[in-house]
Design a protein around this motif. Structure first.
Motif, short mmCIF file in Angstrom:
data_model
loop_
_atom_site.label_atom_id
_atom_site.label_comp_id
_atom_site.label_asym_id
_atom_site.label_seq_id
_atom_site.Cartn_x
_atom_site.Cartn_y
_atom_site.Cartn_z
N GLY A 84 0.78 -1.23 0.00
CA GLY A 84 0.00 0.00 0.00
C GLY A 84 0.81 1.27 0.00
O GLY A 84 0.37 2.29 -0.56
N THR A 85 2.02 1.25 0.61
CA THR A 85 2.71 2.52 0.86
C THR A 85 4.08 2.63 0.21
O THR A 85 4.71 3.70 0.31
CB THR A 85 2.89 2.74 2.38
N LEU A 86 4.58 1.57 -0.43
CA LEU A 86 5.92 1.62 -1.02
C LEU A 86 5.84 1.94 -2.50
O LEU A 86 5.29 1.16 -3.28
CB LEU A 86 6.65 0.29 -0.81
N SER A 87 6.37 3.09 -2.88
CA SER A 87 6.42 3.50 -4.29
C SER A 87 7.87 3.70 -4.69
O SER A 87 8.80 3.42 -3.91
CB SER A 87 5.63 4.80 -4.49
N GLY A 88 8.07 4.19 -5.88
CA GLY A 88 9.43 4.45 -6.35
C GLY A 88 10.16 5.47 -5.51
O GLY A 88 11.40 5.54 -5.54
N ARG A 89 9.43 6.27 -4.75
CA ARG A 89 10.04 7.28 -3.87
C ARG A 89 10.24 6.77 -2.46
O ARG A 89 10.63 7.52 -1.57
CB ARG A 89 9.18 8.54 -3.86
N GLY A 90 9.97 5.50 -2.23
CA GLY A 90 10.14 4.91 -0.91
C GLY A 90 8.82 4.75 -0.18
O GLY A 90 7.74 4.90 -0.76
N PHE A 91 8.91 4.47 1.12
CA PHE A 91 7.71 4.30 1.93
C PHE A 91 7.06 5.66 2.19
O PHE A 91 7.75 6.64 2.51
CB PHE A 91 8.05 3.66 3.27
N HIS A 92 5.74 5.71 2.05
CA HIS A 92 4.97 6.89 2.44
C HIS A 92 4.74 6.78 3.94
O HIS A 92 3.80 6.11 4.40
CB HIS A 92 3.65 6.93 1.67
N LYS A 93 5.60 7.42 4.72
CA LYS A 93 5.62 7.19 6.16
C LYS A 93 4.31 7.57 6.83
O LYS A 93 3.85 6.87 7.75
CB LYS A 93 6.78 7.97 6.80
N ASP A 94 3.69 8.67 6.39
CA ASP A 94 2.44 9.08 7.02
C ASP A 94 1.35 8.02 6.82
O ASP A 94 0.50 7.81 7.69
CB ASP A 94 1.97 10.42 6.47
N ALA A 95 1.38 7.36 5.67
CA ALA A 95 0.40 6.30 5.42
C ALA A 95 0.70 5.08 6.28
O ALA A 95 -0.22 4.39 6.75
CB ALA A 95 0.41 5.92 3.94
N VAL A 96 1.98 4.79 6.52
CA VAL A 96 2.35 3.70 7.41
C VAL A 96 1.85 4.00 8.83
O VAL A 96 1.28 3.14 9.51
CB VAL A 96 3.88 3.48 7.42
N ILE A 97 2.06 5.24 9.28
CA ILE A 97 1.60 5.65 10.62
C ILE A 97 0.08 5.54 10.71
O ILE A 97 -0.46 5.07 11.72
CB ILE A 97 2.07 7.09 10.92
#
Length: 335
Positions: A254-267
């Motif tokens: 759900g949160t890992l894209s080419g720019r890395g982990f979307h940390k706010d979405a992980v939180i």
């Protein structure tokens, strides 16, 4: 078993619906996702249904033991639906959620859920919060169903997918031996994979807390309406394993894209999960690493360059995680 055409399958499904549900097919739209199994969204005279036919080349479906595991997974899905969980309702007949057609194919028939899929890597914060809460509800309900003695939820003696250093090392050696003519990218990924394996301590192989898990909680098996999760689908792989693997798989997908982990979405996912169940800080990081230790040896293979879109997506998740292994603790360890 002779080959079965789509027209023959639709005809036999129509006869089955007439016989057992007193309804008939008005239209059938093929769902061309997944590997080999045929799926349709079917309009009937009594409403919409989802039908899956299990292809004999995809699953060992004529092995009674294996078929029993899928049947049990569908029974777990039915229990979750009956608890109010966001998932389709498998239609049960004579105590079974799997049904056989005259041609010998096994099918499942279930209600169609609303909602749309969101591409992997871009499931936003509110959606991830909703998914986290639903995952916690699912795990908590299955735990309570096991305690109450529901037959499908009674755990077997041992969970599946337990980490073994020896088994992983053997798997890597076999893959490496067949990777002589693979691309430099594949060989580099496999060398990094081996370096991480060699760096793992005994504590990394300690089992997680066992319990029932969906084990396929990724973007293609999630439907959303607005910012809310509408349904979790495809419970065929649900087994007694480690629920945290669902968390690691959901975060990666759900949160890992080419720019890395979307940390706010992980939180946000963690916050949703914690509304229902405890999730100590560091649990998500451990879950992601555990998923990597299991799945990277499935997806990083000599055949990677010739794989289709879905295996490539999984492989990219594994490669990114490996390349940033040393930074994961600083990024995700405190969540």
């Amino acid at each position: 078993m002779p080959l079965t055409t789509e027209d023959q399958l639709i005809g036999e499904i129509d006869d089955w619906l007439k016989k057992y549900l007193s309804t008939e097919i008005l239209s059938a739209g093929r769902v061309r996702r997944g590997l080999m199994n045929e799926k349709w969204i079917i309009e009937t005279s009594k409403g919409w249904l989802f039908v899956k036919s299990y292809h004999p080349g995809r699953f060992k479906i004529h092995d009674p033991e294996f078929r029993g595991k899928i049947e049990n997974a569908l029974q777990l899905q039915l229990l979750f639906y009956q608890s109010g969980g966001p998932c389709p309702e498998p239609l049960m007949l004579e105590g079974r959620c799997m049904h056989i057609l005259p041609c010998g194919r096994y099918i499942t028939v279930m209600t169609r859920c609303p909602g749309t899929m969101v591409p992997a890597g871009i499931i936003g914060e509110r959606k991830m919060y909703s998914l986290g809460r639903a995952a916690a509800d699912m795990h908590a309900f299955w735990d309570s169903a096991a305690t109450l003695g529901f037959e499908a939820a009674v755990p077997p003696e041992e969970p599946i997918w337990q980490l073994s250093r020896e088994e992983i090392e053997r798997t890597w050696e076999v893959s490496w031996d067949t990777a002589r003519n693979s691309s430099e990218r594949v060989r580099n990924a496999m060398q990094l994979q081996k370096a991480i394996l060699d760096s793992l301590g005994d504590e990394d192989f300690a089992p997680l807390t066992a319990g029932w898990a969906h084990l396929d909680l990724w973007a293609d098996n999630l439907l959303f309406e607005g910012d809310a999760l509408a349904a979790i689908v495809d419970f065929d792989r649900a087994r007694y394993s480690f629920p945290e693997m669902d968390l690691g798989r959901a975060i990666l997908s759900g949160t890992l894209s080419g720019r890395g982990f979307h940390k706010d979405a992980v939180i946000a996912f963690a916050e949703g999960y914690r509304k229902v169940r405890p999730l100590p800080p560091g649990s998500l990081l451990r879950a992601i690493k555990y998923v990597w230790c299991i799945e990277s040896f499935w997806w990083i293979q000599p055949s990677l360059e010739s794989s289709s879109v879905v295996p490539v997506r999984f492989a990219e998740e594994m490669i990114y995680t490996a390349e940033h292994w040393e930074q994961l603790d600083a990024l995700l360890g405190g969540i």
